[in-house]
Design an enzyme around this catalytic site. Structure first.
Site, PDB file in Angstrom:
ATOM      1  N   GLU A  91       2.608  22.733  47.882  1.00 17.44           N
ATOM      2  CA  GLU A  91       3.017  22.508  49.270  1.00 17.44           C
ATOM      3  C   GLU A  91       4.166  23.410  49.675  1.00 17.44           C
ATOM      4  O   GLU A  91       5.023  23.739  48.861  1.00 17.44           O
ATOM      5  CB  GLU A  91       3.498  21.069  49.437  1.00 17.44           C
ATOM      6  CG  GLU A  91       2.372  20.080  49.369  1.00 17.44           C
ATOM      7  CD  GLU A  91       2.806  18.706  49.831  1.00 17.44           C
ATOM      8  OE1 GLU A  91       2.016  17.782  49.701  1.00 17.44           O
ATOM      9  OE2 GLU A  91       3.943  18.571  50.323  1.00 17.44           O
ATOM     10  N   CYS A 104      10.563  25.871  53.013  1.00 19.89           N
ATOM     11  CA  CYS A 104      10.879  25.336  51.699  1.00 19.89           C
ATOM     12  C   CYS A 104       9.694  25.660  50.787  1.00 19.89           C
ATOM     13  O   CYS A 104       8.580  25.209  51.048  1.00 19.89           O
ATOM     14  CB  CYS A 104      11.092  23.829  51.819  1.00 19.89           C
ATOM     15  SG  CYS A 104      11.415  23.011  50.255  1.00 19.89           S
ATOM     16  N   CYS A 111       6.764  19.682  37.497  1.00 20.06           N
ATOM     17  CA  CYS A 111       8.136  19.982  37.078  1.00 20.06           C
ATOM     18  C   CYS A 111       8.421  19.200  35.807  1.00 20.06           C
ATOM     19  O   CYS A 111       8.026  18.039  35.689  1.00 20.06           O
ATOM     20  CB  CYS A 111       9.118  19.560  38.171  1.00 20.06           C
ATOM     21  SG  CYS A 111      10.839  19.969  37.801  1.00 20.06           S
TER      22      CYS A 111
END
Ligand code: SAH
Length: 341
Positions: A91, A104, A111
């Site tokens: 995203e 962003c 992660c």
């Protein structure tokens, strides 16, 4: 297999071209066509030799990301879901500010930092994003919305300093005068505190802004919230941030999510101000976006304002960030997860 054009910084491209029998200045010509003119068809690159046109045609892949969906929030924030070539979904979030448009970007698929409040960590790292996949997030969003993005924050899913080389190469591409021309002061990288990379980052030729996710004023609490703190304790992070300022003369941002009853008491504000006193920095207080799986709650506004005022009273530069895009799950730490369910 073709080479992904967007993986190359100007220096990397010069090297490739020279090694292939072309001239270093050809790299600038290609950058101008691709990034300034949006031309990726070799036959339209009229000022380059036939040989170079053939080389470009045969060797480079200019494909961008596949858009899966785009969602718009009431605040004007846009969330883009992209599919990478291997099927991974990422995203990017576009935000409107009075100073321009900021994007962003996601730096890793999943992660592995495992912060106890962050939805990104619910999916372990699958892989690092390539430079091209980072660059393409900007190019794709600019194309889809017909806009020019002025600011970049590397604050999407992933830990940018766990994908250091690709993120730095990305910064070189987007900052270059014939690349996407995004000024270094308009680029911010946010880290959970990988200390050795903070020192490296300070020494980079391109001085981008540094944000550090602090979220707690001491080791005991930070250990609970962010497991990286057990590897790089809070005082080492603070020392590294001082070094960054010494070298770059750029003010560091400390991000601090307010978690109800966890880190939002007045004594936490006092401890935080003692910790960072004398550092040229500012604190960005972030409203928490609750993630169902974890059970943390958001500090209410009245309490957040008190925390904010306490920091001000103690002479700390601080902002209380407003939420953007929470109605479309595009707020911090919410990226990607819900779309996979
Ligand atoms: N790994 C990097 C960058 C990605 S996270 C880092 O840790 O800084 C970007 C910011 O969003 C970090 O400050 C992170 O702690 C914060 N964040 C994560 N989950 C959040 C949530 N649910 N609500 C608000 N902020 C969150």
């Amino acid at each position: 297999m073709k080479l992904d054009f967007y993986n190359y910084s100007i220096d990397g491209l010069k090297q490739l071209l020279v090694n292939s029998g072309f001239k270093a200045y050809n790299a600038d010509q290609l950058f101008k066509w691709v990034y300034e003119m949006n031309i990726t068809k070799a036959e339209e690159m009229t000022n380059i030799s036939k040989d170079l046109r053939t080389f470009v045609e045969e060797n480079f892949d200019f494909s961008s990301l596949e858009l899966v969906t785009k969602q718009e929030s009431s605040s004007g924030t846009n969330k883009f879901l992209f599919k990478l070539k291997d099927g991974i979904i990422i995203e990017s979030v576009l935000m409107e500010h009075d100073y321009g448009l900021s994007l962003c970007v996601t730096s890793q698929a999943g992660c592995s930092m495992g912060c106890s409040f962050c939805a990104s960590g619910l999916i372990n790292k699958q892989r690092d994003l390539t430079t091209a996949e980072l660059v393409n997030q900007i190019i794709s969003v600019q194309k889809i919305n017909s806009v020019k993005i002025s600011h970049i924050v590397v604050m999407g899913t992933g830990e940018p300093f766990d994908n250091y080389d690709n993120v730095m190469n990305f910064i070189r591409v987007i900052n270059y005068k014939h690349g996407l021309q995004i000024g270094s002061r308009h680029i911010t990288v946010s880290t959970c505190g990988i200390v050795p990379k903070i020192y490296d980052f300070a020494k980079e030729e391109i001085k981008a802004n540094l944000a550090i996710s602090l979220h707690a004023p001491n080791n005991e609490l930070r250990n609970r919230l962010m497991k990286i703190n057990k590897v790089y304790p809070i005082h080492d992070v603070i020392e590294a941030s001082k070094d960054y300022f010494e070298i770059t003369k750029r003010r560091v941002t400390f991000e601090y999510i307010l978690l109800k009853g966890v880190n939002d008491e007045i004594h936490h504000a006092n401890e935080l101000s003692d910790l960072i006193r004398g550092i040229n920095c500012y604190v960005n207080l972030i409203p928490y976006n609750p993630v169902n799986e974890f059970g943390y709650e958001k500090t209410d506004e009245r309490r957040a304002v008190k925390f904010y005022q306490q920091l001000i009273k103690r002479g700390i530069n601080v902002t209380l960030r407003k939420e953007m895009g929470s109605d479309i799950d595009a707020a911090c730490g919410q990226l990607r997860l819900k779309n996979l369910k």
